[in-house]
Design a protein around this motif. Structure first.
Motif, mmCIF file in Angstrom:
data_model
loop_
_atom_site.group_PDB
_atom_site.id
_atom_site.type_symbol
_atom_site.label_atom_id
_atom_site.label_comp_id
_atom_site.label_asym_id
_atom_site.label_seq_id
_atom_site.Cartn_x
_atom_site.Cartn_y
_atom_site.Cartn_z
ATOM 1 N N HIS A 50 0.857 -1.183 0.000
ATOM 2 C CA HIS A 50 0.000 0.000 0.000
ATOM 3 C C HIS A 50 0.897 1.238 0.000
ATOM 4 O O HIS A 50 2.106 1.149 0.235
ATOM 5 N N HIS A 51 0.299 2.392 -0.258
ATOM 6 C CA HIS A 51 1.089 3.624 -0.321
ATOM 7 C C HIS A 51 1.800 3.887 1.005
ATOM 8 O O HIS A 51 2.948 4.308 1.042
ATOM 9 N N THR A 52 1.105 3.612 2.111
ATOM 10 C CA THR A 52 1.678 3.788 3.446
ATOM 11 C C THR A 52 1.379 2.552 4.274
ATOM 12 O O THR A 52 0.259 2.039 4.252
ATOM 13 N N GLU A 101 5.974 3.833 10.590
ATOM 14 C CA GLU A 101 5.250 4.153 9.354
ATOM 15 C C GLU A 101 6.240 4.163 8.193
ATOM 16 O O GLU A 101 7.260 4.836 8.248
ATOM 17 N N PHE A 102 5.937 3.417 7.136
ATOM 18 C CA PHE A 102 6.774 3.365 5.946
ATOM 19 C C PHE A 102 5.940 3.765 4.742
ATOM 20 O O PHE A 102 4.796 3.329 4.592
ATOM 21 N N LYS A 103 6.536 4.593 3.887
ATOM 22 C CA LYS A 103 5.817 5.066 2.708
ATOM 23 C C LYS A 103 6.424 4.465 1.441
ATOM 24 O O LYS A 103 7.585 4.050 1.428
ATOM 25 N N GLN A 104 5.627 4.451 0.396
ATOM 26 C CA GLN A 104 6.059 3.910 -0.892
ATOM 27 C C GLN A 104 7.383 4.546 -1.312
ATOM 28 O O GLN A 104 7.551 5.763 -1.245
ATOM 29 N N SER A 108 15.551 -0.493 1.747
ATOM 30 C CA SER A 108 15.894 -1.418 2.835
ATOM 31 C C SER A 108 16.808 -0.738 3.853
ATOM 32 O O SER A 108 16.673 -0.953 5.069
ATOM 33 N N TYR A 109 17.735 0.060 3.353
ATOM 34 C CA TYR A 109 18.639 0.793 4.249
ATOM 35 C C TYR A 109 17.844 1.730 5.157
ATOM 36 O O TYR A 109 18.091 1.809 6.367
ATOM 37 N N GLN A 110 16.889 2.460 4.585
ATOM 38 C CA GLN A 110 16.086 3.397 5.362
ATOM 39 C C GLN A 110 15.208 2.673 6.378
ATOM 40 O O GLN A 110 15.015 3.157 7.496
ATOM 41 N N VAL A 111 14.688 1.516 5.988
ATOM 42 C CA VAL A 111 13.890 0.713 6.907
ATOM 43 C C VAL A 111 14.729 0.321 8.122
ATOM 44 O O VAL A 111 14.309 0.473 9.272
ATOM 45 N N LEU A 112 15.930 -0.169 7.862
ATOM 46 C CA LEU A 112 16.813 -0.619 8.934
ATOM 47 C C LEU A 112 17.202 0.549 9.842
ATOM 48 O O LEU A 112 17.174 0.439 11.070
ATOM 49 N N GLN A 113 17.553 1.672 9.243
ATOM 50 C CA GLN A 113 17.947 2.847 10.023
ATOM 51 C C GLN A 113 16.798 3.346 10.892
ATOM 52 O O GLN A 113 17.002 3.730 12.047
ATOM 53 N N LYS A 114 15.612 3.336 10.348
ATOM 54 C CA LYS A 114 14.434 3.813 11.086
ATOM 55 C C LYS A 114 14.202 2.968 12.335
ATOM 56 O O LYS A 114 13.939 3.498 13.421
#
Length: 347
Positions: A50-52, A101-104, A108-114
């Protein structure tokens, strides 16, 4: 023969050196390509379901468990590369539970850092100055990000659940914006608002002006709620507080309409009538001297400050000018003239 063997030995060493150089080049090139590919993978935008997406990472989750939780919610991270990335960045023991919260387009790097930084989603619930407790309950009950764990509680049961001494909740919750993670307890918001109100009230009480006609902090809270409902104008609050204090000192009825309106509750039609002013009740400050039995709203900091540090004024009356400000008078004759001017339109 000896010379020939020496030449052959030298040629063999030369070939070995050349082979070693070629092997090193191959290994280096492969490493560069692998690193480049890994870098590209880590920074490649993910295609979310989904978008978010809102994903809740459970407490004590390892990398593999986190990957499974992300994938189950529609975030297609790859297990092995994600775990390798976590090890390379040395964050395997730093991944934090919470709602994210993750957006479209997230990588993967940003997911891990978050997740490593604990950059959880923040939601907010605003309790407005001047609301009644009933309005606060309605607003929190309708908030989509809260876990509604007080729906079956009466007001008295709710007060008991947050550890309050009081059973009547009006005025005892501080108007503010409260931030929380998704699915936080609604009861937790009440507890925070109650504790903040106690803190602010006691601070106002301990720094109050001398010779105020109030015996307890709760009486200050009642007056602050009256001030809150009488005006939203900062410059008028201290002088309305002075009128109330001056009247209480001489035993004069407060005659404040918001208190009557609160007492009428659902019977209030939008306009006070003469019979409303004459109908006796605990909140009728025309028929009964002194303070109403409880606050009539949730007072904010400015109203608390005004109640404990009134303006220097001998006024006993005030009337709205019709523009949001008030006209103050020291005696009834001046007040009647102000009423004729601002209410009846008589010059």
């Amino acid at each position: 023969m000896k010379h020939e063997r020496l030449v052959i030995k030298q040629q063999r060493k030369k070939r070995l050196r050349l082979y070693a150089v070629k092997l090193l080049c191959v290994v280096t090139t492969s490493a560069v390509l692998l690193a480049s590919g890994f870098f590209i993978w880590a920074n490649l935008p993910l295609r979310l379901a989904h978008h978010t997406l809102d994903v809740t990472i459970k407490a004590s989750s390892g990398v593999r468990s986190i990957v499974a939780q992300l994938r189950s919610e529609g975030l297609p991270v790859q297990a092995m590369p994600f775990e390798i990335l976590a090890r390379l960045l040395k964050v395997t023991t730093q991944l934090k539970a919470g709602n994210y919260e993750f957006k479209q387009g997230v990588t993967s790097y940003q997911v891990l850092q978050k997740i490593a930084q604990g950059d959880v989603s923040q939601y907010a619930a605003t309790v407005v100055e001047g609301w009644t407790f009933a309005q606060m309950r309605t607003a929190l009950a309708q908030h989509p990000a809260l876990t509604h764990d007080v729906a079956d509680l009466t007001d008295a049961q709710l007060m008991q659940a947050i550890g309050a001494r009081e059973t009547q909740p009006e005025g005892l919750f501080f108007p503010d914006t409260y931030f929380f993670e998704k699915n936080a307890s609604e009861l937790g918001i009440y507890r925070r608002a109650y504790e903040l109100a106690q803190e602010r009230l006691m601070l106002a009480w301990t720094t109050r002006a001398a010779d105020l006609p109030y015996k307890t902090p709760y009486q200050v809270l009642i007056v602050a709620s009256l001030i809150e409902k009488e005006t939203g104008l900062p410059t008028d609050r201290p002088f309305i507080a002075a009128v109330f204090a001056n009247r209480l000192r001489i035993g004069m009825a407060l005659q404040t309409d918001p208190s009557i309106i609160y007492g009428l509750a659902n019977d209030y039609t939008g306009r006070l009538r003469k019979k409303d002013l004459k109908m006796d009740g605990p909140y009728n400050t025309y028929t009964r001297p002194g303070l109403p039995p409880t606050p009539i709203a949730l007072p904010g900091q400015a109203a608390l400050d005004a109640a404990t540090r009134p303006g220097l004024s001998a006024a006993l009356y005030f009337v709205s000018r019709g523009d949001g400000t008030s006209e103050f008078s020291n005696n009834l004759a001046d007040h009647n003239r102000a009423v004729d001017k601002f209410i009846r339109g008589m010059q």
